[in-house]
Design an enzyme around this catalytic site. Structure first.
Site, PDB file in Angstrom:
ATOM      1  NE  ARG A  19     104.712  -7.808  49.572  1.00 31.52           N
ATOM      2  CZ  ARG A  19     103.966  -7.260  48.641  1.00 31.52           C
ATOM      3  NH1 ARG A  19     104.238  -6.047  48.222  1.00 31.52           N
ATOM      4  NH2 ARG A  19     102.977  -7.918  48.074  1.00 31.52           N
ATOM      5  CD  GLU A  51      97.876  -4.137  39.211  1.00 30.84           C
ATOM      6  OE1 GLU A  51      97.628  -3.104  39.853  1.00 30.84           O
ATOM      7  OE2 GLU A  51      98.725  -4.961  39.566  1.00 30.84           O
ATOM      8  CE  LYS A 106     101.210  -3.072  38.313  1.00 30.26           C
ATOM      9  NZ  LYS A 106     101.811  -2.206  39.307  1.00 30.26           N
ATOM     10  NE  ARG A 137     104.311  -9.219  44.972  1.00 31.27           N
ATOM     11  CZ  ARG A 137     103.316 -10.071  44.760  1.00 31.27           C
ATOM     12  NH1 ARG A 137     103.220 -11.162  45.500  1.00 31.27           N
ATOM     13  NH2 ARG A 137     102.418  -9.843  43.828  1.00 31.27           N
ATOM     14  CB  SER A 148     106.857  -8.620  39.396  1.00 32.26           C
ATOM     15  OG  SER A 148     106.608  -8.098  40.673  1.00 32.26           O
TER      16      SER A 148
HETATM   17  C1  5MM Z   1      99.871  -7.012  41.808  1.00 34.22           C
HETATM   18  O1  5MM Z   1     100.304  -6.012  42.634  1.00 34.22           O
HETATM   19  C2  5MM Z   1     100.802  -4.822  42.024  1.00 34.22           C
HETATM   20  C3  5MM Z   1     102.127  -5.055  41.390  1.00 34.22           C
HETATM   21  O2  5MM Z   1     102.987  -5.586  42.366  1.00 34.22           O
HETATM   22  P1  5MM Z   1     103.900  -6.852  42.024  1.00 34.22           P
HETATM   23  O3  5MM Z   1     104.873  -6.386  40.989  1.00 34.22           O
HETATM   24  O4  5MM Z   1     104.540  -7.192  43.338  1.00 34.22           O
HETATM   25  O5  5MM Z   1     102.986  -7.930  41.533  1.00 34.22           O
HETATM   26  C4  5MM Z   1     100.923  -3.757  43.120  1.00 34.22           C
HETATM   27  O6  5MM Z   1     100.925  -2.467  42.586  1.00 34.22           O
HETATM   28  C5  5MM Z   1      99.812  -3.932  44.114  1.00 34.22           C
HETATM   29  O7  5MM Z   1      98.645  -3.458  43.555  1.00 34.22           O
HETATM   30  C6  5MM Z   1     100.220  -3.239  45.383  1.00 34.22           C
HETATM   31  O8  5MM Z   1     101.300  -3.921  45.945  1.00 34.22           O
HETATM   32  C7  5MM Z   1      99.069  -3.100  46.377  1.00 34.22           C
HETATM   33  O9  5MM Z   1      98.638  -4.272  46.860  1.00 34.22           O
HETATM   34  P2  5MM Z   1      97.458  -4.263  47.973  1.00 34.22           P
HETATM   35  O10 5MM Z   1      97.003  -5.694  47.993  1.00 34.22           O
HETATM   36  O11 5MM Z   1      98.072  -3.855  49.264  1.00 34.22           O
HETATM   37  O12 5MM Z   1      96.384  -3.329  47.558  1.00 34.22           O
END
Ligand code: 5MM
Length: 340
Positions: free
Chosen positions: A33, A177, A219, A294, A261
């Site tokens: 990012r 999640e 989630k 995000r 998201s």
């Molecule tokens: C799906 O990702 C989770 C929610 O983020 P978005 O709202 O961007 O979809 C997020 O908590 C995610 O689990 C983290 O960004 C960690 O991702 P990584 O792939 O680094 O474990």
């Protein structure tokens, strides 16, 4: 296990029309990012960025909890305060991501199973000692004509339930999640079918592992057509498909549902959450909120770009997004809530 404490924490995480800030990107994801905006990809910048997020003035008006990554939970703000202490002092409940990534699932080409169960009891105890009050584990499901497979759904649902039981044993509310990914050309209807199948499997495993449903937060993804799909759908169609899928699969006992998201633009994620409340608030058995990464952070990174001089403006952008999603939770979001 103190059931009442779990129920109270879960209720606090979804109270007062607030949502969660997911800031638990692993180092490779955070670096990816940062790379988009030319931000140096090292620990100092990751620490400074996470400090910027959690010290945003007024954030707790809209944000109930923040999900941290292992690197962050061990860091301090510039004045030497631990991140956990800073969050708690700001009125935000600290949480921690505890899956350790998603390696390939043997025998299932193109699919993954989230890892991290080995030693999890001990890690949870350490995180609880540090002050974390909830945890998060993400499982992801690829959609193709023949995927996700039964084996992938079962393996991930089982791991999610084992994690959830261990979290509750440690006194931490598990955020569960299961993410049906947006990548692909699948239709809205296909996403709904897969989402329902995955949620059914997850709740069967949660029951089988004796997880207290009143002490978890789900989630999930919103139900959307794939990013490469040519299908044109309205916000109302998305709201109907998402709420329809959740009402069929998520027991009323669950404390709250907090969407990821998933790569939607910040505005779209907000508009869709808002539409769900406008149309369905009266018939929802659980609190319905957001746990975005995000969709909360993208505007912040865009403004910050690693420069201390931009920090205050970046914090204002975070507060603005949090406010918009808080309004969406009440079904009162309008496009004029957005900055001009
Ligand atoms: C799906 O990702 C989770 C929610 O983020 P978005 O709202 O961007 O979809 C997020 O908590 C995610 O689990 C983290 O960004 C960690 O991702 P990584 O792939 O680094 O474990």
């Amino acid at each position: 296990m103190n059931s009442q404490a779990l129920i109270d924490t879960a209720a606090a995480l979804v109270a007062d029309d607030k949502g969660l800030l997911a800031m638990d990107e692993s180092t490779p994801t955070c670096n990816k990012r940062f790379a988009v905006y030319g931000i140096p990809q090292n620990e100092d910048y990751r620490r400074a960025y996470r400090e910027l997020l959690i010290t945003t003035p007024g954030l707790s008006t809209y944000i109930s909890g923040a999900i941290l990554y292992d690197e962050t939970i061990l860091q301090n703000t510039q004045d030497g305060t631990s991140m956990i202490t800073a969050l708690t002092a700001a009125g935000i409940i600290p949480g921690i991501k505890v899956d350790t990534g998603a390696p390939a699932l043997a025998g299932h080409p193109g699919e993954q199973v989230s890892a991290g169960l080995d030693g999890l009891r001990e890690r949870l105890a350490d995180y609880a000692r540090l002050g974390a009050r909830f945890a998060k584990w993400r499982a992801k499901f690829v959609v193709k004509a023949d995927l996700p497979s039964h084996g992938c759904i079962e393996a991930n649902a089982h791991a999610l339930a084992r994690y959830a039981a261990l979290s509750q044993e440690a006194g931490m509310v598990p955020i569960v999640e299961p993410e049906v990914l947006m990548d692909g050309d699948h239709s809205l209807a296909r996403c709904r079918t897969v989402t329902e199948t995955v949620q059914h499997a997850v709740f069967a495993q949660l029951r089988s592992q004796r997880v207290l449903l009143e002490g978890i937060i789900l989630k999930p993804n919103m139900v959307l057509p794939g990013t490469d799909s040519a299908e044109s759908v309205t916000t109302d169609m998305i709201a109907e498909a998402t709420i329809g899928a959740l009402l069929r699969t998520v027991p009323a006992a669950v404390a709250g549902v907090a969407f990821l998201s998933g790569g939607q633009t910040p505005e779209r994620a907000t508009v869709r959450l808002n539409a769900m409340h406008v149309r369905y608030a009266a018939c929802l058995p659980w609190a319905l909120t957001f746990s975005f990464s995000r969709a909360l952070q993208q505007p912040v990174l865009e403004i910050w770009r690693g420069a201390a001089d931009n920090a205050q403006a970046a914090q204002r952008a975070l507060l603005q997004r949090a406010l918009c999603n808080h309004a969406a939770r009440r079904g009162t979001y309008v496009s004029t809530t957005e900055p001009s």
